[in-house]
Design a protein around this motif. Structure first.
Motif, short mmCIF file in Angstrom:
data_model
loop_
_atom_site.label_atom_id
_atom_site.label_comp_id
_atom_site.label_asym_id
_atom_site.label_seq_id
_atom_site.Cartn_x
_atom_site.Cartn_y
_atom_site.Cartn_z
N LEU A 1 12.23 9.28 -40.92
CA LEU A 1 12.23 7.95 -40.02
C LEU A 1 12.17 6.81 -41.33
O LEU A 1 11.28 6.68 -42.14
CB LEU A 1 11.01 7.96 -39.31
CG LEU A 1 11.08 9.14 -38.07
CD1 LEU A 1 9.71 8.87 -37.20
CD2 LEU A 1 12.24 9.09 -37.39
N ALA A 2 13.22 6.38 -41.52
CA ALA A 2 13.33 5.24 -42.50
C ALA A 2 13.15 3.91 -41.72
O ALA A 2 14.00 3.47 -40.95
CB ALA A 2 14.68 5.32 -43.15
N ILE A 3 12.01 3.15 -42.00
CA ILE A 3 11.74 2.12 -41.08
C ILE A 3 11.90 0.82 -41.75
O ILE A 3 11.27 0.73 -42.97
CB ILE A 3 10.17 1.88 -40.75
CG1 ILE A 3 9.87 3.45 -40.03
CG2 ILE A 3 10.06 0.90 -39.71
CD1 ILE A 3 10.38 3.84 -38.66
N ASP A 4 12.42 -0.14 -41.57
CA ASP A 4 12.96 -1.38 -42.14
C ASP A 4 11.85 -2.15 -41.53
O ASP A 4 11.54 -2.89 -40.31
CB ASP A 4 14.30 -2.08 -41.70
CG ASP A 4 14.65 -3.46 -42.14
OD1 ASP A 4 13.42 -4.00 -42.70
OD2 ASP A 4 15.38 -3.96 -41.69
N ASN A 5 10.66 -2.41 -42.55
CA ASN A 5 9.41 -3.38 -42.18
C ASN A 5 9.28 -4.54 -42.94
O ASN A 5 8.53 -5.19 -43.12
CB ASN A 5 8.25 -2.42 -42.71
CG ASN A 5 8.39 -2.51 -44.37
OD1 ASN A 5 9.13 -2.30 -44.88
ND2 ASN A 5 7.14 -2.60 -44.97
N SER A 6 10.80 -5.30 -42.61
CA SER A 6 10.85 -6.60 -43.19
C SER A 6 10.41 -7.67 -42.13
O SER A 6 10.18 -7.23 -41.03
CB SER A 6 12.24 -6.97 -43.34
OG SER A 6 13.14 -6.83 -42.60
N GLU A 7 10.24 -8.95 -42.19
CA GLU A 7 9.99 -9.94 -41.45
C GLU A 7 10.83 -10.36 -40.27
O GLU A 7 10.36 -10.57 -39.21
CB GLU A 7 9.72 -11.13 -42.41
CG GLU A 7 8.48 -11.15 -43.19
CD GLU A 7 8.14 -12.30 -44.03
OE1 GLU A 7 9.08 -13.24 -43.91
OE2 GLU A 7 6.97 -12.59 -44.63
N SER A 8 12.15 -9.93 -40.54
CA SER A 8 13.16 -10.43 -39.83
C SER A 8 13.25 -9.37 -38.38
O SER A 8 13.68 -9.73 -37.51
CB SER A 8 14.44 -10.39 -40.39
OG SER A 8 15.01 -9.18 -40.89
#
Length: 694
Positions: free
Chosen positions: A77-84
């Motif tokens: 599971l590749a999670i984009d944990n950016s602010e947006s």
């Protein structure tokens, strides 16, 4: 594990081993009246087995072991944990993470290993709801490449990419090649927000003191048709410019340019800001910080000449090609010249000292310090005084006789990079006038150009230099280089070869050596918030040998004059010191250390810039995610269809992978055989002693 036996020689050697063991046992254990027959046979059997086994090991057979293992399929599971990712609301994001947690649990129950990877971090094992979405940039390509590298050669079948598709660093992930299917889950808000955005603020990184420099602001808008916004430029907190931009369409992009003055030396902090509009989605992206390093870095050169001469104009043209040079020209008038009170980096003496010794006072005054000097010899030069002042060469001539020579490049001269093939043009140039006589180089001098008379190559220097003494110096032993520049232009329509050669010679002799005994400097001049600011430290004794284990006091002061003090001790294995949690701004530092009883000081500047990449674009790009999934054989899902993701992964459950490894070992390396032989020998020896046999 399965094992097989291989022989490096004929298997018939086994019979030889058995015969050797039987012969040994038969010879040693003949029938004895005082021993039991069964016991005699038993001891013979022990000897037979031990000897046969030892002989068999001498044949050196090999054992091939085949190990088969089962590797479970893996899903990441590749999670984009950016602010947006939080633009659409934290509640929607939490719901999607809960659904993904359920997918993770059910896949694990099916025997599939599930790992979690986030931006810039190692694998995450805790609950997905514990992930903090605080990454200030999004590089999906780096995230997927990290997964590909970490799972290379393993049974990775699928990657579930959870993202809003906004990429603000690195290349687009659609350009990559992946050996696994990427199923993308699109989150975020795909509807553009009503917003004014300062996309970029562009300027030079370096400006020279006293100059003007441009600052360009790129402004875009969405949903403000018919409105007007104001763009403001501030320098060190003071407003220096203001311009208006009009939004004539629903979606616009336009640029405005300010002119700022480099009036203060050092790093200058400029702020470009668009005054927020009513109804704007976010004012965070209305501001950009610009940092300009204002330096007084122009090399100051004094050209002092005995009288007007065409060479002076030629030298001036060569120097003024480089904007980093500031040239002052002074011509002697009755032996007098007004010399500006400046710390010059290079002095050029044209036909000075002169034969009449008229300018001796001025020459002595400008040479009072160890400033590098370039002597240009002409027919009015006083050679006797020239020989005493320059550390490069001695010229012995009498009667004022001159010679006409061309220049020939010295191919052995390696101190600066010069193209010998281009410099061959000098041999076709008009001859220059040089004193006729003997030339002798002083120790450590190097020749750039030799004199050539017609086609005769001489060993007399025309241009030479010396950079080893207290005063670096060069001597051009002829006048008439203005004709060289004219002839080069006539032949090539350019003036490059002569100019480049003389420019590099002047740079070489005027370069400053760093003789400080304490050197503390940041690894870069620019850092980003959250990044550690690293300082390198070098300390030297009086003969410039490295010193270690001396305490250093480091003071870091921000724009508000608030000082933070640190103390550290550099060692031979680690001369680096790191400071963390510095907020955005310009910083000045001062480092002090006591070396050999003296306090040495090092100073400098750096700045910390805040990245606002996540605020520049908040509109989700699900088209990119769809394209990425299509290229890799995956599918696209949104937050409401995560149940379908679970069902699809379970339906096409990947199979486990069997992998086999083969290993060849010599039988003699098996440790249990050693203990078997020792046991057999010990049993036989023990029984023999017990029965009184020797």
């Amino acid at each position: 594990m399965r094992s097989e036996l291989f022989f490096q020689s004929s298997p018939w050697w086994i019979l030889v081993c058995l015969v050797a063991g039987a012969a040994y046992a038969f010879a040693l254990y003949q029938r004895r009246p005082d021993w039991n027959k069964r016991l005699n046979y038993g001891l013979a059997a022990l000897r037979f087995v031990a000897v046969s086994l030892i002989c068999f090991l001498l044949v050196n057979p090999l054992v091939r072991s085949i190990t088969t293992s089962t590797e479970k399929p893996k899903v990441v599971l590749a999670i984009d944990n950016s602010e947006s990712m939080q633009v659409a609301g934290r509640d929607r994001l939490t719901g999607a993470l809960s659904a993904l947690e359920q997918v993770r649990s059910e896949l694990s129950a099916e025997g599939i290993e599930v790992a979690v990877q986030t931006l810039g971090d190692s694998a995450v094992s805790e609950n997905l709801s514990a992930i903090t979405f605080n990454s200030r940039s999004t590089n999906l390509s780096e995230l997927l490449n990290t997964i590909r590298s970490n799972y290379e050669g393993r049974n990775l079948t699928d990657v579930v990419l959870v993202s809003d598709g906004i990429v603000n660093q690195g290349v687009s992930p659609t350009f990559g090649r992946y050996n696994f299917a990427i199923h993308s889950v699109g989150l975020g808000d795909t509807i553009p927000k009503r917003d004014v955005l300062l996309k970029d603020a562009i300027s030079n990184k370096i400006a020279y003191l006293g100059n003007q420099f441009p600052v360009q602001a790129d402004v875009s808008s969405y949903g403000f048709q018919g409105k007007t916004a104001t763009v403001v430029l501030r320098q060190n907190g003071r407003e220096v410019g203001r311009q208006n931009v009009s939004f004539t369409r629903p979606e616009t992009f336009q640029s405005v340019t300010f002119q700022a003055a480099a009036s203060q030396k050092g790093v200058q902090h400029l702020v470009v800001e668009v005054i927020p509009q009513a109804g704007e989605y976010s004012p965070r992206n209305n501001r950009r910080d610009v940092y300009i390093d204002v330096i007084d870095g122009k090399e100051k050169i004094l050209l002092l000449a005995l009288s007007p001469h065409p060479d002076i104009k030629a030298i001036r043209s060569i120097i003024e090609k480089n904007e980093n040079y500031e040239l002052d020209i002074r011509i002697l008038n009755a032996g007098v010249a007004e010399i500006p009170d400046k710390p010059y980096d290079l002095i050029i003496l044209h036909q000075l000292p002169d034969v009449g010794n008229a300018g001796s006072g001025v020459v002595q005054r400008v040479l009072a310090k160890n400033t590098p000097v370039l002597f240009v010899v002409g027919n009015q030069s006083g050679l006797q005084n020239l020989n005493s002042l320059n550390p490069v060469m001695q010229i012995s001539a009498s009667g004022g006789q001159l010679d006409k020579v061309a220049g020939r490049f010295n191919a052995d001269f390696q101190q600066i990079n010069l193209d010998a093939s281009k410099l061959a043009i000098l041999e076709r140039m008009p001859p220059v006038s040089v004193p006729f006589g003997d030339y002798q180089l002083k120790p450590a001098s190097q020749v750039v150009l030799w004199q050539q008379v017609g086609t005769v190559r001489t060993t007399k220097p025309l241009l030479a230099l010396n950079t080893t003494g207290q005063r670096k110096a060069a001597v051009l032993a002829g006048e008439g280089i203005w004709e060289w520049r004219l002839e080069e232009f006539a032949q090539t329509d350019k003036q490059e070869v002569v100019d480049e050669m003389l420019q590099k010679v002047m740079q070489l002799i005027s370069v400053k050596e760093d003789r400080r005994k304490l050197r503390v400097y940041p690894t870069r001049n620019e850092f980003v918030t959250g990044e550690k600011v690293a300082f390198e430290t070098e300390m030297y004794n009086d003969i410039y040998e490295r010193l270690y284990n001396r305490p250093v006091r480091l003071e870091i002061t921000n724009e508000k004059a608030v000082t933070r003090v640190f103390t550290y001790t550099p060692t031979e294995s680690n001369g680096r010191f790191e400071v963390s949690t510095l907020p955005e701004g310009v910083y000045r530092f001062r480092a002090t250390a006591s070396l050999n009883g003296k306090t040495e000081t090092a100073t400098g500047e750096f700045f910390v810039r805040e990245l606002q990449l996540e605020a520049l674009n908040t509109t989700a790009d699900h088209l990119l995610l769809r394209q990425l999934s299509q290229q890799t054989g995956g599918r696209f899902y949104n937050a409401s269809s995560l149940a379908s993701l679970r069902q699809d992964l379970q339906k096409q459950k990947p199979v486990s992978r069997l992998s086999s490894s083969e290993q060849l070992n010599e039988l003699i390396n098996l440790r249990w055989l050693f203990f078997l032989i020792v046991t057999l020998a010990a049993l036989e020896w023990g029984f023999r002693k017990y029965l009184g046999g020797y």
